[in-house]
Design a protein around this motif. Structure first.
Motif, mmCIF file in Angstrom:
data_model
loop_
_atom_site.group_PDB
_atom_site.id
_atom_site.type_symbol
_atom_site.label_atom_id
_atom_site.label_comp_id
_atom_site.label_asym_id
_atom_site.label_seq_id
_atom_site.Cartn_x
_atom_site.Cartn_y
_atom_site.Cartn_z
ATOM 1 N N ASN A 158 0.825 -1.199 0.000
ATOM 2 C CA ASN A 158 0.000 0.000 0.000
ATOM 3 C C ASN A 158 0.861 1.252 0.000
ATOM 4 O O ASN A 158 1.760 1.411 0.833
ATOM 5 C CB ASN A 158 -0.923 -0.007 1.225
ATOM 6 N N SER A 159 0.581 2.133 -0.946
ATOM 7 C CA SER A 159 1.368 3.349 -1.131
ATOM 8 C C SER A 159 1.254 4.278 0.067
ATOM 9 O O SER A 159 0.264 4.278 0.804
ATOM 10 C CB SER A 159 0.908 4.065 -2.398
ATOM 11 N N LEU A 160 2.288 5.109 0.243
ATOM 12 C CA LEU A 160 2.243 6.136 1.287
ATOM 13 C C LEU A 160 1.205 7.196 0.942
ATOM 14 O O LEU A 160 0.729 7.918 1.820
ATOM 15 C CB LEU A 160 3.625 6.787 1.445
ATOM 16 N N ASP A 165 0.808 -1.311 -4.986
ATOM 17 C CA ASP A 165 1.589 -2.041 -5.979
ATOM 18 C C ASP A 165 1.548 -3.522 -5.625
ATOM 19 O O ASP A 165 1.635 -3.896 -4.448
ATOM 20 C CB ASP A 165 3.045 -1.584 -5.990
ATOM 21 N N ILE A 166 1.407 -4.370 -6.646
ATOM 22 C CA ILE A 166 1.524 -5.811 -6.421
ATOM 23 C C ILE A 166 2.995 -6.166 -6.578
ATOM 24 O O ILE A 166 3.541 -6.121 -7.685
ATOM 25 C CB ILE A 166 0.656 -6.612 -7.408
ATOM 26 N N ILE A 167 3.641 -6.471 -5.474
ATOM 27 C CA ILE A 167 5.076 -6.757 -5.546
ATOM 28 C C ILE A 167 5.363 -8.247 -5.741
ATOM 29 O O ILE A 167 6.476 -8.628 -6.094
ATOM 30 C CB ILE A 167 5.818 -6.226 -4.305
ATOM 31 N N LEU A 168 4.348 -9.081 -5.527
ATOM 32 C CA LEU A 168 4.492 -10.511 -5.809
ATOM 33 C C LEU A 168 3.103 -11.038 -6.157
ATOM 34 O O LEU A 168 2.171 -10.935 -5.354
ATOM 35 C CB LEU A 168 5.054 -11.247 -4.594
ATOM 36 N N GLU A 169 2.972 -11.576 -7.377
ATOM 37 C CA GLU A 169 1.656 -11.999 -7.867
ATOM 38 C C GLU A 169 1.552 -13.514 -7.932
ATOM 39 O O GLU A 169 2.404 -14.183 -8.507
ATOM 40 C CB GLU A 169 1.391 -11.399 -9.252
ATOM 41 N N LEU A 226 10.423 -8.680 3.768
ATOM 42 C CA LEU A 226 9.961 -7.612 2.874
ATOM 43 C C LEU A 226 9.340 -6.465 3.660
ATOM 44 O O LEU A 226 9.576 -5.289 3.374
ATOM 45 C CB LEU A 226 8.932 -8.166 1.880
ATOM 46 N N LYS A 227 8.555 -6.805 4.658
ATOM 47 C CA LYS A 227 7.933 -5.758 5.475
ATOM 48 C C LYS A 227 8.998 -4.908 6.174
ATOM 49 O O LYS A 227 8.895 -3.677 6.209
ATOM 50 C CB LYS A 227 6.997 -6.384 6.512
ATOM 51 N N LYS A 228 10.010 -5.568 6.691
ATOM 52 C CA LYS A 228 11.069 -4.829 7.387
ATOM 53 C C LYS A 228 11.825 -3.903 6.433
ATOM 54 O O LYS A 228 12.222 -2.797 6.796
ATOM 55 C CB LYS A 228 12.045 -5.808 8.045
ATOM 56 N N GLN A 229 12.011 -4.347 5.196
ATOM 57 C CA GLN A 229 12.761 -3.558 4.219
ATOM 58 C C GLN A 229 11.958 -2.390 3.657
ATOM 59 O O GLN A 229 12.502 -1.309 3.401
ATOM 60 C CB GLN A 229 13.208 -4.456 3.052
ATOM 61 N N LEU A 230 10.664 -2.585 3.477
ATOM 62 C CA LEU A 230 9.861 -1.616 2.727
ATOM 63 C C LEU A 230 8.896 -0.774 3.558
ATOM 64 O O LEU A 230 8.418 0.264 3.085
ATOM 65 C CB LEU A 230 9.068 -2.346 1.638
ATOM 66 N N VAL A 231 8.606 -1.218 4.767
ATOM 67 C CA VAL A 231 7.652 -0.489 5.626
ATOM 68 C C VAL A 231 8.407 0.076 6.828
ATOM 69 O O VAL A 231 9.191 -0.636 7.471
ATOM 70 C CB VAL A 231 6.525 -1.439 6.102
ATOM 71 N N PRO A 232 8.258 1.376 7.176
ATOM 72 C CA PRO A 232 7.290 2.344 6.612
ATOM 73 C C PRO A 232 7.887 3.340 5.633
ATOM 74 O O PRO A 232 7.197 4.258 5.204
ATOM 75 C CB PRO A 232 6.820 3.069 7.871
ATOM 76 N N ASN A 233 9.157 3.166 5.263
ATOM 77 C CA ASN A 233 9.814 4.194 4.448
ATOM 78 C C ASN A 233 9.325 4.233 3.000
ATOM 79 O O ASN A 233 9.127 5.307 2.429
ATOM 80 C CB ASN A 233 11.332 3.993 4.472
ATOM 81 N N THR A 234 9.128 3.065 2.391
ATOM 82 C CA THR A 234 8.715 3.002 0.984
ATOM 83 C C THR A 234 7.209 2.823 0.842
ATOM 84 O O THR A 234 6.574 3.438 -0.024
ATOM 85 C CB THR A 234 9.450 1.861 0.264
ATOM 86 N N LYS A 236 3.327 2.110 3.076
ATOM 87 C CA LYS A 236 2.618 2.233 4.349
ATOM 88 C C LYS A 236 2.458 0.864 5.014
ATOM 89 O O LYS A 236 2.590 0.732 6.232
ATOM 90 C CB LYS A 236 1.253 2.882 4.109
ATOM 91 N N SER A 237 2.149 -0.154 4.191
ATOM 92 C CA SER A 237 1.969 -1.513 4.707
ATOM 93 C C SER A 237 2.019 -2.500 3.553
ATOM 94 O O SER A 237 1.927 -2.112 2.381
ATOM 95 C CB SER A 237 0.637 -1.653 5.452
ATOM 96 N N ILE A 238 2.166 -3.774 3.873
ATOM 97 C CA ILE A 238 2.116 -4.835 2.861
ATOM 98 C C ILE A 238 1.086 -5.873 3.317
ATOM 99 O O ILE A 238 1.205 -6.428 4.413
ATOM 100 C CB ILE A 238 3.480 -5.506 2.647
#
Length: 260
Positions: A158-160, A165-169, A226-234, A236-238
């Motif tokens: 989920n975008s900030l 974005d679907i990062i893994l389908e 993935l959550k640790k790498q991308l949330v919350p900087n990139t 909002k949530s996965i």
């Protein structure tokens, strides 16, 4: 067409005599009884002429031997003559099929068409389906025997701002349980199985209550990392959205008919 070729065409019922030296073997006689009418119709694709080519002959003999082995496993009182509508096109395909995984589907289908108890599963449409499969897809079909589904997860970030974005389908475990020549093509393979009527994508409309497989998918695709790498900087949530590919009734019949 010279006389020698004409003789070959007219001699279609003697196809087995061109690939076996001893026609008196019980197993060879069994093949002859099962495929007699099929070979009589074989002149439509000039199989006897093709057998003049030694490389072609060796491949065809190999495939007939594979069928012969499966036929021997059927009790003698359960064997029946193969209907030409099923047998003729299978024999034609087997004559030039060099891929073992695909040939195995054809010979199993042919064996089931030779079995009184299984002949009802040998649908003519299955022949064209096999022809549209790759080796990897044949392995996936074998993997599906006895299964109801292929469970999968979508990882949605989920975008900030707005949207996601679907990062893994459709992440699933097939790549970890089936040895594929081209694992990157997995989603394309599954799409092809959908187009052939083998699978149906439930597409998020429902999911399995048992979380075991979904938890395994999250583990192997490193959801927590993935959550640790991308949330919350990139992001909002996965979120993880769960669903599955369902094996259709037609797909189950195909698997029953074509997988030993």
């Amino acid at each position: 067409m010279d006389n020698s070729v004409l003789d070959l065409v007219k001699g279609a019922p003697n196809i087995l005599g061109r690939i076996y030296t001893d026609l008196a073997q019980p197993s060879v006689k069994a093949v002859g009884r099962a495929l007699g009418t099929v070979f009589e119709f074989s002149t439509s694709f000039l199989l006897p002429v093709k057998l003049l080519n030694e490389k072609f002959k060796l491949n065809f003999k190999k495939r007939i031997a594979e069928y012969e082995k499966k036929l021997e496993e059927i009790p003698e009182d359960k064997r029946c003559e193969v209907h030409p509508q099923v047998g003729v096109p299978i024999i034609e395909k087997l004559s030039y099929t060099t891929t073992d995984e695909i040939a195995d589907l054809f010979t199993t289908l042919l064996a089931n068409a030779s079995n009184i108890d299984m002949v009802n599963t040998a649908h003519p449409a299955f022949i064209s389906i096999i022809e549209r499969l790759s080796s990897d897809e044949a392995r996936i079909i074998k993997y599906l025997k006895g299964k109801e589904d292929i469970q999968y997860c979508d990882f949605r970030a989920n975008s900030l701002a707005v949207g996601f974005d679907i990062i893994l389908e459709h992440a699933n475990l097939v790549n970890f349980e089936v040895k594929l020549d081209f694992p990157n093509n997995l989603n394309a393979y599954l799409s092809n199985l959908i187009s052939l009527g083998i699978l149906y994508d439930m597409n998020g409309s429902t999911y399995r209550i048992d979380e075991t497989v979904y938890n395994r998918i999250k583990e192997v695709y490193q959801y927590e990392q993935l959550k640790k790498q991308l949330v919350p900087n990139t992001y909002k949530s996965i979120d993880v959205h769960k669903s599955y590919y369902k094996v259709t009734a037609f797909g189950k019949l195909f698997i029953q008919a074509c997988i030993k």
